[in-house]
Design a protein around this motif. Structure first.
Motif, short mmCIF file in Angstrom:
data_model
loop_
_atom_site.label_atom_id
_atom_site.label_comp_id
_atom_site.label_asym_id
_atom_site.label_seq_id
_atom_site.Cartn_x
_atom_site.Cartn_y
_atom_site.Cartn_z
N LYS A 1 1.18 16.33 -0.43
CA LYS A 1 -0.22 16.27 -0.91
C LYS A 1 -1.12 15.25 0.23
N PRO A 2 -2.30 15.69 0.33
CA PRO A 2 -3.25 15.09 1.33
C PRO A 2 -3.53 13.61 1.05
N ILE A 3 -3.08 12.83 2.12
CA ILE A 3 -3.39 11.42 2.21
C ILE A 3 -4.57 11.26 3.51
N ILE A 4 -5.49 10.78 3.23
CA ILE A 4 -6.75 10.44 3.96
C ILE A 4 -7.20 9.12 4.19
N VAL A 5 -7.00 8.51 5.28
CA VAL A 5 -7.59 7.09 5.57
C VAL A 5 -8.79 7.39 6.15
N VAL A 6 -9.64 6.36 5.67
CA VAL A 6 -10.95 6.43 6.32
C VAL A 6 -11.79 5.15 6.26
N GLY A 7 -12.72 4.74 7.25
CA GLY A 7 -13.31 3.51 7.23
C GLY A 7 -14.81 3.80 7.73
N SER A 8 -15.44 2.60 8.33
CA SER A 8 -16.70 2.96 8.84
C SER A 8 -16.81 2.03 9.91
N MET A 9 -17.73 2.06 10.73
CA MET A 9 -18.24 1.38 11.82
C MET A 9 -19.24 0.19 11.60
N ARG A 10 -20.13 0.69 10.55
CA ARG A 10 -21.19 0.02 10.15
C ARG A 10 -21.16 -0.44 8.56
N PRO A 11 -21.51 -1.63 8.16
CA PRO A 11 -21.48 -1.96 6.86
C PRO A 11 -22.67 -1.19 6.08
N GLY A 12 -22.03 -0.67 4.81
CA GLY A 12 -23.10 -0.03 3.85
C GLY A 12 -24.39 -0.58 3.70
N THR A 13 -24.79 -2.00 4.13
CA THR A 13 -25.92 -2.43 3.96
C THR A 13 -26.92 -2.18 5.45
N ALA A 14 -26.44 -1.60 6.27
CA ALA A 14 -26.84 -1.31 7.65
C ALA A 14 -27.79 -0.17 7.69
N LEU B 1 0.86 -1.37 0.05
CA LEU B 1 0.12 0.02 -0.13
C LEU B 1 0.79 1.27 -0.17
N GLY B 2 1.88 1.19 0.81
CA GLY B 2 2.82 2.39 0.94
C GLY B 2 3.54 2.82 -0.34
N ARG B 3 3.75 1.81 -0.94
CA ARG B 3 4.44 1.96 -2.48
C ARG B 3 3.52 2.67 -3.12
N ARG B 4 2.33 1.98 -3.38
CA ARG B 4 1.17 2.63 -4.41
C ARG B 4 1.10 3.80 -4.09
N VAL B 5 1.16 4.33 -2.81
CA VAL B 5 0.51 5.69 -2.24
C VAL B 5 1.54 6.65 -2.99
N SER B 6 2.82 5.97 -2.72
CA SER B 6 3.92 6.82 -2.90
C SER B 6 4.05 7.13 -4.64
N GLU B 7 3.86 6.06 -5.43
CA GLU B 7 3.78 6.42 -6.84
C GLU B 7 2.64 7.28 -7.19
N LEU B 8 1.48 7.21 -6.82
CA LEU B 8 0.38 8.18 -6.88
C LEU B 8 0.91 9.66 -6.65
N ALA B 9 1.23 9.54 -5.49
CA ALA B 9 1.69 10.98 -4.87
C ALA B 9 2.82 11.45 -5.57
N ASP B 10 3.94 11.07 -6.39
CA ASP B 10 4.68 11.45 -7.22
C ASP B 10 4.19 11.81 -8.83
N SER B 11 2.72 11.45 -9.00
CA SER B 11 2.35 11.60 -10.37
C SER B 11 1.75 12.96 -10.32
N LYS B 12 1.93 13.84 -11.13
CA LYS B 12 1.42 15.15 -11.19
C LYS B 12 -0.02 15.36 -11.37
N ASP B 13 -0.57 14.11 -12.11
CA ASP B 13 -2.16 14.31 -12.33
C ASP B 13 -2.87 14.02 -11.00
N VAL B 14 -2.15 13.52 -9.96
CA VAL B 14 -2.82 13.24 -8.50
C VAL B 14 -2.75 14.27 -7.59
N ASP B 15 -3.91 14.94 -7.21
CA ASP B 15 -3.86 16.03 -6.27
C ASP B 15 -4.04 15.49 -4.54
N GLY B 16 -4.75 14.34 -4.65
CA GLY B 16 -4.98 13.90 -3.06
C GLY B 16 -5.21 12.46 -3.09
#
Ligand SMILES: NC(=O)C[C@H](N)C(=O)O
Length: 337
Positions: free
Chosen positions: A118-131, A78-93
């Motif tokens: 560049k902003p890196i945001i980690v997000v989750g949820s406590m309930r599944p989308g079906t709830a 995951l860290g390597r993929r984030v780094s590749e994307l962060a290096d890309s000028k087409d990606v802002d966040g």
């Protein structure tokens, strides 16, 4: 031309890893009984048409797992993929959807090793989308809002849960059944309301651009394990972990990272054998371990994790050990990060 600049949307990539935010249950009443990591990222994005007003959003499924099963290899991938994307000028966040069980570990890891403002945001949820009253949609909407904002730049890896913007370094899952699950002993950095962020404070510790660690230089992570302490604790787990090859053991100590007199001699012996002993605290609302306060750390050559909980101390220890095995250097890093 002016109109064009005003309406130019940021490019945000959502990296999906699984978790409850991608979970599905049998009925809308199932808020706690469900399977994590079931729904693909395309479906999650398609379920929130309002995202297209915030940013040009595209998704990538990096893995599809419940976060309790995240491995060090997953972190590196995951860290390597984030780094590749962060290096890309087409990606802002960048947004990472993640299970909440180890979200605080991944967020802290990325905060230490990603060389970008560049902003890196980690997000989750406590309930599944079906709830009923599922929280994932709004959490993800908020994550994209923060990821596409200029104000989020240079603030380290952030977490958006329950309308709050938290520092990925400080935040921890403190409650496991409520949607207000994520808290920090030092308070949130800001709030995100109706797609707009409101900031109140800044992280004080070194992170991302100011960090001496870089994912590009990390080939693998060393074995660091955690031993939990309590009344009548024995040295069995500490010894077994060392024997299995742990380079450092995080002592998940009582109170101020205190160490039972029953295990002190074994921890001294393990240190003499080369294992780093790092004193942390497992108190719930935020430990605060001071050097030489409960134990003579200078004399025993132990390290203290200060306010890092055991699972975050494990992350920093792994990253730090890729650079040094000197206990004084490790201690410096534990004060600075
Ligand atoms: N709420 C969650 O996401 C919990 C789930 N076990 C996970 O961490 O993947």
């Amino acid at each position: 031309k002016e109109v064009e600049t005003q309406t130019k949307l940021a490019n945000v990539v959502v990296l999906a890893t699984g978790g409850t935010i991608a979970g599905a249950g049998a009925s809308a009443a199932n808020s706690a009984t469900y399977q994590a990591a079931k729904v693909g990222i395309e479906q999650l994005i398609a379920g929130i048409p309002e995202l297209s007003k915030l940013a040009n959003v595209r998704g990538e499924q990096v893995m599809q797992i419940a976060s309790e099963s995240i491995t060090n290899d997953n972190l590196l991938q995951l860290g390597r993929r984030v780094s590749e994307l962060a290096d890309s000028k087409d990606v802002d966040g960048i947004v990472i959807t993640h299970g909440t069980d180890t979200l605080e570990e991944t967020a802290y890891f990325l905060n230490l090793v990603e060389k970008t403002d560049k902003p890196i945001i980690v997000v989750g949820s406590m309930r599944p989308g079906t709830a009923m009253s599922a929280d994932g949609m709004l959490n993800l909407y908020n994550a994209v809002a923060v990821a596409s904002s200029k104000e989020a730049r240079g603030k380290g890896v952030l977490v958006t849960m329950n309308d709050e913007i938290q520092s990925g370094r400080d935040v921890s899952k403190m409650i496991n059944i409520k949607t207000e699950a994520f808290k920090s002993a030092w308070g949130p950095l800001g709030m995100v309301v109706e797609g707009k962020s409101y900031w109140f404070r800044l992280p004080a510790k070194r992170h991302t651009m100011d960090s001496e660690f870089d994912i590009k230089n990390i080939k693998s992570l060393p074995d660091v394990e955690i031993a939990y302490s309590y009344g009548n604790v024995s040295d069995t787990s500490y010894k077994a972990l060392a024997q299995a090859g742990a380079k450092a053991i995080i002592h998940a100590g009582t109170g101020n990272g205190s160490v039972s007199s029953r295990v002190v001699p074994s921890l001294q012996a393990l240190r003499k054998d080369g294992v780093q002993i790092i004193r942390s605290s497992h108190v719930n609302a935020g430990g605060f371990v001071l050097r030489n306060a409960e134990q003579p750390d200078d004399k025993y050559d132990w390290v203290v994790a200060h306010d890092l909980n055991p699972q975050k101390a494990r992350i920093l220890a792994m990253v730090a050990l890729t650079k040094t095995n000197d206990s004084k250097e490790l201690q410096r890093m534990f004060w600075e990060y």
